[in-house]
Enzyme design. Sequence first.
Site, PDB file in Angstrom:
ATOM      1  N   CYS A 105      -4.384   7.230   4.302  1.00 37.99           N
ATOM      2  CA  CYS A 105      -2.924   7.154   4.296  1.00 37.99           C
ATOM      3  C   CYS A 105      -2.360   8.471   3.770  1.00 37.99           C
ATOM      4  CB  CYS A 105      -2.490   5.998   3.394  1.00 37.99           C
ATOM      5  SG  CYS A 105      -0.704   5.784   3.267  1.00 37.99           S
ATOM      6  N   GLU A 148       1.015   0.848   9.605  1.00 42.22           N
ATOM      7  CA  GLU A 148       2.395   1.312   9.421  1.00 42.22           C
ATOM      8  C   GLU A 148       3.346   0.147   9.151  1.00 42.22           C
ATOM      9  OE1 GLU A 148       2.812   4.381   8.860  1.00 42.22           O
ATOM     10  OE2 GLU A 148       0.808   4.894   9.582  1.00 42.22           O
ATOM     11  N   HIS A 151       3.568  -0.765   5.613  1.00 41.69           N
ATOM     12  CA  HIS A 151       4.457   0.093   4.821  1.00 41.69           C
ATOM     13  C   HIS A 151       5.884  -0.450   4.780  1.00 41.69           C
ATOM     14  CE1 HIS A 151       2.121   3.485   3.471  1.00 41.69           C
ATOM     15  NE2 HIS A 151       1.625   3.698   4.675  1.00 41.69           N
TER      16      HIS A 151
END
Length: 196
Positions: A105, A148, A151
Site C-alpha cells: 500500500c 482500494e 480505503h
Amino acid sequence: MVLPIVAFGDPVLRKKGKEIHKEYPKLDELIENMFDTMYGARGIGLAAPQIGVPIRLFLVDATPFEDDEDLTEEERALCASFKKVFINAKILSEEGDEWVFNEGCLSIPNVNEDVFRKPKITLQYMDENFEEHTEVFDGIVARIIQHEYDHIEGILFTDKLSPLKKRLIKGKLANISKGKTDVAYRMRFPQAKKKR
C-alpha cells in the site's frame, strides 16, 4: 499535480468516506491530481483518503500487470487496458473461495504481506461522468478494487492480517507514522517531528 500521500497512523485513513455528488468542487482536477500522484508513486490504485480527502472516490490502473507471468493470459489482457475511476462505490457481493496474494500500500511503504480475499465481486459505482454501472470483476482486478474499496471504508490491508503478523509488523508501522522509512515519493507523516 503530485500530492503527498498520507502515511499509516493518520486518522483520515480510518474514516469512512462520504458520498459525493456531480457538483463536487474541482472533481476533474482532483481525479487528474490523483492519477499524477499514483503514477508518481508507481502505484496501481489510489483512494481519496490516501491524499487526505475522506470521500468515496478511488481509481485503478492495472496496466502494470499486463506483463505479470503469474497471471493467466486472459487476466493479463484485461489488465492491459484496465483504467477506471470509481465514485460512491458499493460492493454488492463477494463470491468464491478466498485466495492469497502479496499486497502492499502506498500509505504503508515497504510493508508487503499475504492477504486473503474472495476472487469475484459485484460492484455498483459511478464513473467520472456520474454514469452508474453495476459490474462483475474477478481475479487480480477484483483484488485491486477490493483493496482500494477498503480505503473508502476506513480499512487497511494490515487489518486483514493474523494477530501474529500484526504483532510482527507493529514496530514497522509505528516507524512509518513517524516518517522513519525510505520512500521515493512525497508523503505526509502524522507523527513526524518535521514534515518532509
